[in-house]
Each structure stands twice: as C-alpha cells, then as structure tokens.
Design a protein around this motif. Structure first.
Motif, mmCIF file in Angstrom:
data_model
loop_
_atom_site.group_PDB
_atom_site.id
_atom_site.type_symbol
_atom_site.label_atom_id
_atom_site.label_comp_id
_atom_site.label_asym_id
_atom_site.label_seq_id
_atom_site.Cartn_x
_atom_site.Cartn_y
_atom_site.Cartn_z
ATOM 1 N N UNK A 128 0.830 -1.157 0.044
ATOM 2 C CA UNK A 128 0.129 0.315 -0.072
ATOM 3 C C UNK A 128 1.206 0.873 0.267
ATOM 4 N N UNK A 129 2.059 0.700 0.829
ATOM 5 C CA UNK A 129 2.857 2.326 0.704
ATOM 6 C C UNK A 129 3.400 2.676 -0.537
ATOM 7 N N UNK A 130 3.554 1.633 -1.541
ATOM 8 C CA UNK A 130 4.669 1.990 -2.428
ATOM 9 C C UNK A 130 3.226 1.848 -3.808
ATOM 10 N N UNK A 131 1.881 1.865 -3.595
ATOM 11 C CA UNK A 131 1.319 1.941 -4.211
ATOM 12 C C UNK A 131 0.410 3.851 -3.665
ATOM 13 N N UNK A 132 0.661 3.967 -3.264
ATOM 14 C CA UNK A 132 0.299 5.656 -2.926
ATOM 15 C C UNK A 132 1.283 6.321 -3.300
ATOM 16 N N UNK A 133 2.505 6.173 -3.050
ATOM 17 C CA UNK A 133 3.737 7.316 -3.102
ATOM 18 C C UNK A 133 3.839 8.051 -3.830
#
Length: 375
Positions: free
Chosen positions: A317-322
């Motif tokens: 989720x961190x990568x997807x939302x960064x």
C-alpha cells in the motif's frame, strides 16, 4: 446431417506457456480471455481453451498472432473443418463438466481428446453457420474498438491538460518550476480517504454471493462484469470490501502489478480480491481525474519500477500510494469531468449493446449447432 466425432479426430492440440507481459502488439490470452499484451507470440489462428481454475473449459478464438498462457490449451482444426465453426461448436459444449482435479478444476489433453461432439461434416454448412454467428461477433468487436477509442480520447485529454499544461486559459496562468499557480504536487497518500487490501476467497462460477473482482478481470481494457465470478462472504465482511462507483483498484502482485481500473459505473453487488488494493480519495481529488492518472502507463511503470520481490513482483500500500500527482484546483477537475462524462456515457451504451448482442448470439448458437434451424 450431424455425426458424432471425437475431438482427437478433428483437432490438433498444443500447450500454452508462461507469458512475458509488455506493451507489445500481441494479445496474451489466459483462461479468462485477454489478460495483457506481449512483444512475442507463440500461436496464430487458433482456439484457446481454459485449462485450469475457475474458467476451466472456457473457449476463445484469435485469428491473428497471439500468446497463449500456461493455463490454456490451444487447438486447431484438421483439414476439412472450419476454424470458426469448431470455435462455436466448442463454445456450445460444456467442457467444464468433463474437468477433473481435486483442489481445482483441471482439463488435460487426454480428457479433451476423449470428448465426443456432434458436428456437420459439410464444410459449406460449417461456413454458413460460422458466418451467421460471426455477424454478431463482428458487431461486438466493432463496439469494442469504439470503446477503446473513447478510452484513448480521455487519456489524450488528460495529457493535454495536466501533463503538457495546455488546459483552458493556460496562457494567463503563471508557471513556476513546472507547476501552474494555484496547483500543487502531492503524493496520492496525502489525498486518500482510505486504502484497503482485498478479500481472500475462492471464486465461484455459480451466482452465489456478490461479484468477486480479481486481477485478471481488470487487465483488459474494460471490465466485463458478465464474466466476473462470485464468492461467498458474510454481510459484515461485505461492508468492508464492497465496491462502489468511483473506487479505484490496483493490482499489487505478479506480472500485472500496477494495472488499475476505476469503477466507472457498477450495477452489481461486488467485492475485490486479495491481490487488489482499493483506493478511495477525499474531496481534494475527483475520482475520475484520479482514475485517468492511475490507469495510465506512467503510473503502472512507477509501480513496476518501485515494487519489491525477486521471483514475484509485489507492491504494498505504501508504494501504491506514494506516486506523485499534479493536482489542479477543483474547478479544473470538475471541468475535466464535464468533458469526459459524455464519453463515458457513450462507452456505457456500447457496453450494454454488446451484452445484448452476446445474449442474442448465445440463444441462436445451440439452435444452429443442433440443426434446429435449417440452412
């Protein structure tokens, strides 16, 4: 006159192979139809059968060069049999009812070769039947092309306004360091209302529970809700994982990591599977504006270049939302929506036309194949 024949007597059998996805020209087929594109092909002018899983026994056809994945079996008719006629004959045959397999349905070459079907050996009759049914499929394919053009028009308008910054009135707006006055750069995380991993369950062909959207369902240009399977889920879990219009889902693993779809209009109760991540944005970001960006090749490339995993790419989720996005004032977002909504309405009309055409073809198909309609 119809005669019974074993499939081994009328077909040649071949195996698919694990695909290498890219932005190439060749369509990649899985058991659930088109699942992506590749720069390579391994078959040409053949029928694709689903080999394993929820879509075991599915039937597709490609008269061009294509890549068949390793969860398919490829067949081509022997001399004296028309490719399209055999495709429609197999389409009207419940191949999945012959499947074996303990953990999940499985069809093998041996199983298929032992199946008997009724066919006409008259090649002219075969071609007439195929011509009638192909007329429906040609209309469906024409609508698909029109839908693809509408999708392309939306992407081009986004680039014109928000990448090249040639938005209405841009001549009067000051640009500093590549950012128009009143606009701002932001990560997706800063404007999210929520981000959630999907639900873990087994897909069911039977209409038990809500639709169960998976990665393979979002890879094609358009989600075909008629082919999306179902799953069993409790009411409390449904509230956590349900999909609504404007939600955006992103594939977080595998060769298709970074593929995304905005749920433009949903007419079914539906949830999303565990290898998808659902994004919902707050009032700062219009979901249609966000969806065009997140469905773009640029966003997909960002995810694929930043995900982890050696054997299997994974994006959390961190990568997807960064990912960074340039956010214009809400007035520009709404103006952009006003331009696009007529395109999306036209797309929805074409989708419904295709659903009606498919149903009409499927009603006619068994009657032609069983000789109920004389030619």
């Amino acid at each position: 006159m119809l005669t019974e024949s074993y499939l081994v007597d009328i077909l040649e059998f071949y195996n698919g192979k694990e695909p290498v996805f890219s932005e190439g020209e060749f369509t990649v087929y899985g058991s659930n139809g088109v699942i992506g594109f590749s720069e390579q092909f391994n078959h040409h002018n053949a029928i694709i059968l689903g080999r394993v899983g929820a879509y075991c026994g599915s039937v597709d056809i490609c008269e061009n060069k294509f890549w068949a994945s390793d969860n398919t079996i490829i067949v081509q008719p022997k001399n004296g049999f028309d490719l399209r006629y055999i495709y429609y004959r197999l389409l009207s045959t419940p191949l999945n009812s012959y499947a074996g397999g303990a953990a999940q349905p499985l069809i093998t070459h041996s199983i298929l070769k032992s199946i008997k079907i009724k066919i006409t050996n008259n090649i002219n009759t075969q071609k007439r039947i195929a011509d009638i049914l192909s007329a429906y499929d040609d209309l469906i394919e024409n609508n698909r092309r029109r839908i693809a053009l509408l999708e392309q028009a939306a992407r081009l308008l986004y680039r014109e306004w928000f990448v090249y910054l040639r938005f209405p009135g841009h001549e009067k707006v000051k640009v500093v360091d590549g950012v128009p006055e009143g606009w701002r750069k932001s990560s997706l995380a800063e404007v999210l209302d929520s981000i959630k991993y999907g639900y873990t369950a087994s897909a069911q062909i039977e209409a038990i529970g809500p639709k169960f959207l998976r990665i393979t369902d979002i890879v094609p240009e358009i989600i075909n809700w008629d082919s999306v399977p179902h799953c069993v889920i409790s009411e409390s879990d449904f509230k956590k994982f349900h999909l609504k219009t404007g939600d955006i889902v992103v594939a977080r693993t595998g060769a298709t990591v970074g593929y995304a779809k905005r749920i433009d209009k949903i007419e079914h109760k539906a949830i999303f599977a565990s290898y998808l991540v659902r994004l919902r944005f707050n009032e700062q970001l219009d979901n249609l504006f966000a969806g065009i960006y997140i469905e773009s090749p640029e966003y997909k490339a960002f995810i694929q270049n930043n995900c982890g995993g050696a054997a299997q790419p994974n994006a959390n989720a961190k990568i997807i939302s960064s990912a960074q996005i340039l956010i214009p004032p809400k007035s520009y977002q709404l103006e952009f929506r006003n331009y696009l909504e007529p395109l999306y309405k036209q797309r929805n009309v074409l989708q419904k036309q295709n659903q009606r055409l498919t149903k009409a073809r499927d009603l006619l198909l068994p009657r032609l194949m069983n000789g109920e309609i004389k030619l």
